[in-house]
Design an enzyme around this catalytic site. Structure first.
Site, mmCIF file in Angstrom:
data_model
loop_
_atom_site.group_PDB
_atom_site.id
_atom_site.type_symbol
_atom_site.label_atom_id
_atom_site.label_comp_id
_atom_site.label_asym_id
_atom_site.label_seq_id
_atom_site.Cartn_x
_atom_site.Cartn_y
_atom_site.Cartn_z
ATOM 1 C CE1 TYR A 113 -7.332 -6.990 -31.876
ATOM 2 C CE2 TYR A 113 -9.174 -6.679 -33.374
ATOM 3 C CZ TYR A 113 -8.549 -7.412 -32.388
ATOM 4 O OH TYR A 113 -9.137 -8.547 -31.905
ATOM 5 C CE LYS A 168 2.417 0.434 -1.553
ATOM 6 N NZ LYS A 168 3.616 0.743 -0.795
ATOM 7 C CD GLU A 210 3.075 -2.801 -1.436
ATOM 8 O OE1 GLU A 210 3.931 -2.551 -2.308
ATOM 9 O OE2 GLU A 210 3.222 -2.482 -0.245
ATOM 10 C CB ILE A 269 10.146 -10.779 13.536
ATOM 11 C CG1 ILE A 269 10.731 -10.072 14.771
ATOM 12 C CG2 ILE A 269 11.272 -11.449 12.753
ATOM 13 C CD1 ILE A 269 11.663 -8.904 14.449
ATOM 14 C CG ASN A 394 6.826 0.899 1.042
ATOM 15 O OD1 ASN A 394 5.965 1.691 0.697
ATOM 16 N ND2 ASN A 394 6.550 -0.292 1.568
HETATM 17 N N1 LIG Z 1 6.343 2.607 6.733
HETATM 18 C C1 LIG Z 1 6.455 1.742 5.757
HETATM 19 O O1 LIG Z 1 6.975 2.022 4.682
HETATM 20 C C2 LIG Z 1 5.945 0.374 5.937
HETATM 21 C C3 LIG Z 1 5.254 0.018 7.063
HETATM 22 N N2 LIG Z 1 4.814 -1.257 7.215
HETATM 23 C C4 LIG Z 1 4.030 -1.548 8.389
HETATM 24 O O2 LIG Z 1 4.678 -2.517 9.186
HETATM 25 C C5 LIG Z 1 3.728 -3.392 9.756
HETATM 26 C C6 LIG Z 1 4.091 -4.823 9.420
HETATM 27 O O3 LIG Z 1 4.002 -5.004 8.022
HETATM 28 P P1 LIG Z 1 4.504 -6.371 7.361
HETATM 29 O O4 LIG Z 1 5.862 -6.714 7.856
HETATM 30 O O5 LIG Z 1 4.276 -6.223 5.923
HETATM 31 O O6 LIG Z 1 3.433 -7.388 7.961
HETATM 32 P P2 LIG Z 1 3.588 -8.903 8.339
HETATM 33 O O7 LIG Z 1 2.216 -9.415 8.500
HETATM 34 O O8 LIG Z 1 4.522 -9.601 7.439
HETATM 35 O O9 LIG Z 1 4.291 -8.878 9.787
HETATM 36 C C7 LIG Z 1 3.727 -8.290 10.903
HETATM 37 C C8 LIG Z 1 4.570 -8.638 12.101
HETATM 38 O O10 LIG Z 1 4.201 -7.804 13.160
HETATM 39 C C9 LIG Z 1 3.877 -8.609 14.284
HETATM 40 N N3 LIG Z 1 2.843 -7.903 15.022
HETATM 41 C C10 LIG Z 1 1.654 -7.486 14.568
HETATM 42 N N4 LIG Z 1 0.998 -6.854 15.537
HETATM 43 C C11 LIG Z 1 1.816 -6.874 16.604
HETATM 44 C C12 LIG Z 1 1.725 -6.395 17.919
HETATM 45 N N5 LIG Z 1 0.624 -5.777 18.314
HETATM 46 N N6 LIG Z 1 2.788 -6.590 18.755
HETATM 47 C C13 LIG Z 1 3.919 -7.213 18.327
HETATM 48 N N7 LIG Z 1 4.045 -7.701 17.094
HETATM 49 C C14 LIG Z 1 3.013 -7.539 16.269
HETATM 50 C C15 LIG Z 1 3.412 -9.925 13.711
HETATM 51 O O11 LIG Z 1 3.541 -10.948 14.657
HETATM 52 C C16 LIG Z 1 4.403 -10.071 12.552
HETATM 53 O O12 LIG Z 1 5.646 -10.533 13.041
HETATM 54 C C17 LIG Z 1 2.365 -2.937 9.234
HETATM 55 O O13 LIG Z 1 1.791 -2.071 10.169
HETATM 56 C C18 LIG Z 1 2.701 -2.155 7.985
HETATM 57 O O14 LIG Z 1 1.763 -1.145 7.711
HETATM 58 C C19 LIG Z 1 5.083 -2.239 6.311
HETATM 59 C C20 LIG Z 1 5.768 -1.934 5.168
HETATM 60 C C21 LIG Z 1 6.188 -0.580 4.880
HETATM 61 C C1 LIG Z 2 3.634 1.489 3.154
HETATM 62 C C2 LIG Z 2 3.287 0.086 2.992
HETATM 63 O O1 LIG Z 2 3.606 -0.517 1.986
HETATM 64 C C3 LIG Z 2 2.585 -0.589 4.069
HETATM 65 O O2 LIG Z 2 2.327 -0.005 5.105
HETATM 66 O O3 LIG Z 2 2.246 -1.774 3.871
HETATM 67 MG MG LIG Z 3 2.749 -2.446 1.865
#
Ligand SMILES: NC(=O)C1=CN([C@@H]2O[C@H](COP(=O)(O)OP(=O)(O)OC[C@H]3O[C@@H](n4cnc5c(N)ncnc54)[C@H](O)[C@@H]3O)[C@@H](O)[C@H]2O)C=CC1
Ligand SMILES: CC(=O)C(=O)O
Ligand SMILES: [Mg+2]
Length: 474
Positions: A113, A168, A210, A269, A394
């Site tokens: 410091y 994370k 995130e 999407i 991820n």
């Molecule tokens: N396995 C992995 O590494 C990861 C998994 N995810 C998962 O993917 C999902 C989406 O995450 P993001 O894209 O970050 O969220 P986001 O909020 O950007 O997008 C979510 C999308 O899913 C649609 N959606 C939500 N519920 C729905 C349903 N019941 N039927 C049809 N469409 C639906 C929404 O309209 C939107 O288009 C979450 O469940 C998240 O946990 C996200 C990132 C990494």
């Molecule tokens: C794994 C992750 O980053 C998520 O489900 O949002």
């Molecule tokens: Mg995430």
């Protein structure tokens, strides 16, 4: 499946058991409800009763409620407390600051410091690139969320997001020895988020965005990429896309299909769905063979959407203008990619897919269909979860990709670096090891981070994104 937790976790039941009641009676009751006793500790004993802590594995919240009721209803037992080991583990948060040099006396103090630190400050002031050698910058990532798309839990705000961001940060440290700060912003204003991140960037070697909801996440990332000279990486987009591509590369070896021929239906999407679509197009999938489905049904060019990303998606994909629900458009699909929400995919849908269906149901924490339900009808099944085979998450990507990017002081994480990371992850599984239950290496496979790092550095050098070549790469 419960919307919050499924998969075994431990609870501790503190119970006061009247003398005269055998513990074996209690243990039998717990076993009859399906609880798995993993430890019993005597806390205190008196002539009237014994107090014991009984640690039990339960399947999910419903199971926990059933078990607790069964014990609470027993007239010979007073249930003193129920604690959940996952909650106990979070008490006070999961990470802390650790010193690299001691501060034990005046001499130490005058160096770490004032006054000693002033000379270091001035050296950096004269040559800002010295921040990389004289501060935490070169090994530190900011993990930043606004809490608007936390896992699949939705907009639960910055406080709710913190445990994920702390998690994370732990993974960065454990997997790649990178330091990081979890930062949850109490604003959802795009301009304010961009301004705040730019303002705090000097301390960091990279920015990991995130759980920021789409479509805002696209503009925030694009703007920051342009306006900062350190890597900015929206993990839910690109980390997910990289790992999904790695899994698909290996799954195709099992079913003997080619990227060019695949018909793919996406559910969700958002951030992850858009990035996964883009990386598959780079990997050879044809846009005419993709259909994206959201809550409002199949995205198609006959509609005009409020969400600009959906309009972009409609123009790019689904030239046959398929309409309707997921069930309507899944006929004949080779691959289902779920990045949406729990339970949207039904067994009937699987029956309508092409031969040897590949299903990546990646919604967290509850997938689009449970592996138990899907198993009889799919060839390759993956989820985002750690308690089933084939975890597409991820976490397989972000530690190694940032390790590589920071080690070569990359200005960005570009497409070539992402594809290199995907190939690195896929190639960890040898041809002789590959099978339906093992298309993606374990998160704890020690080869993953090093291999991703190495390939990412090489791609960064090849594409001019690296500002230095690490010694072990020369
Ligand atoms: N396995 C992995 O590494 C990861 C998994 N995810 C998962 O993917 C999902 C989406 O995450 P993001 O894209 O970050 O969220 P986001 O909020 O950007 O997008 C979510 C999308 O899913 C649609 N959606 C939500 N519920 C729905 C349903 N019941 N039927 C049809 N469409 C639906 C929404 O309209 C939107 O288009 C979450 O469940 C998240 O946990 C996200 C990132 C990494
Ligand atoms: C794994 C992750 O980053 C998520 O489900 O949002
Ligand atoms: Mg995430």
């Amino acid at each position: 499946m419960s919307n919050v937790t499924k998969g075994s976790y431990s609870i501790i039941l503190r119970m006061e058991i009247s003398q005269g009641i055998s513990f074996f009676e209690i243990a039998s009751k717990i076993n009859e409800t399906g609880g798995d006793i993993i430890a019993v500790d005597m806390i205190s004993a008196s002539k009237d009763s014994n107090v014991r802590d009984v640690t039990v594995n339960v399947f999910d919240e419903t199971h926990q409620e059933r078990l607790v009721k069964c014990i609470a209803d027993d007239p010979g037992v007073r249930l003193v407390n129920v604690s959940d080991q996952t909650f106990l583990l979070h008490l006070g948060g999961k990470i802390e600051t650790k010193l690299k040099v001691p501060v034990k006396n005046r001499d130490d103090l005058s160096r770490v410091y004032t006054p000693g630190v002033a000379r270091v400050c001035m050296a950096i002031h004269e040559d800002p690139s010295k921040a990389y050698s004289l501060t935490i910058k070169r090994n530190t990532v900011a993990v930043i969320s606004d809490g608007t798309a936390v896992l699949g839990l939705g907009n639960i705000g910055p406080y709710g997001a913190m445990p994920v961001m702390e998690g994370k940060a732990m993974l960065f440290k454990e997997m790649a020895d990178l330091d990081s700060f979890p930062i949850c912003l109490d604003t959802t204003d795009t301009e304010e988020i961009i301004r705040i991140i730019k303002a705090i960037a000097p301390a960091f070697g990279g920015i990991n965005l995130e759980d920021i909801a789409s479509p805002r996440c696209f503009e925030i990332e694009e703007r920051l990429k342009k306006e900062l000279d350190i890597p900015v990486f929206h993990d839910d987009q690109h980390g997910t896309a990289v790992v999904m591509l790695a899994g698909l590369i290996n799954a195709l070896k099992i079913v003997g299909k080619r990227m060019e021929d695949l018909r793919i239906v996406f559910s969700g999407i958002g951030a992850a769905g858009v990035a996964c679509t883009k990386i598959l197009l780079s990997a050879g999938v044809q846009s005419k063979n993709i259909v994206g489905v959201t809550r409002a049904g199949a995205i198609n060019r006959n509609e005009t959407y409020e969400n600009p990303i959906y309009n972009w998606y409609a123009e790019l994909t689904n030239p046959e203008i398929k309409t309707g629900t997921l069930s309507d458009v899944i006929h004949g699909a080779d691959v289902f990619i779920g990045l949406s929400g729990p339970g949207v995919l039904k067994v009937e849908d699987l029956k309508n897919m092409a031969k040897d269906p590949i299903v990546f149901a990646m919604a967290n924490p509850t997938p689009e269909i449970s592996p138990e339900e899907a198993a009889p009808y799919v060839k390759v099944m993956a989820t985002g979860r750690s308690d089933y085979p084939n975890q597409i998450n991820n976490v397989l990507c972000f530690p190694g990709i940032f390790r590589g990017a920071l080690d070569c002081r990359a200005t960005m994480i570009n497409e070539e670096m992402k594809i290199a990371a995907a190939n690195a992850i896929a190639s960890i599984i040898g041809e002789d090891e590959l099978n339906e239950q093992y298309i993606i290496p374990s998160v704890f496979n020690s080869k993953v981070v090093e291999s991703v790092r190495h390939h990412v550095i090489q791609a960064a050098i090849d594409t001019g994104a690296a500002r230095r070549i690490p010694r072990d790469t020369q």
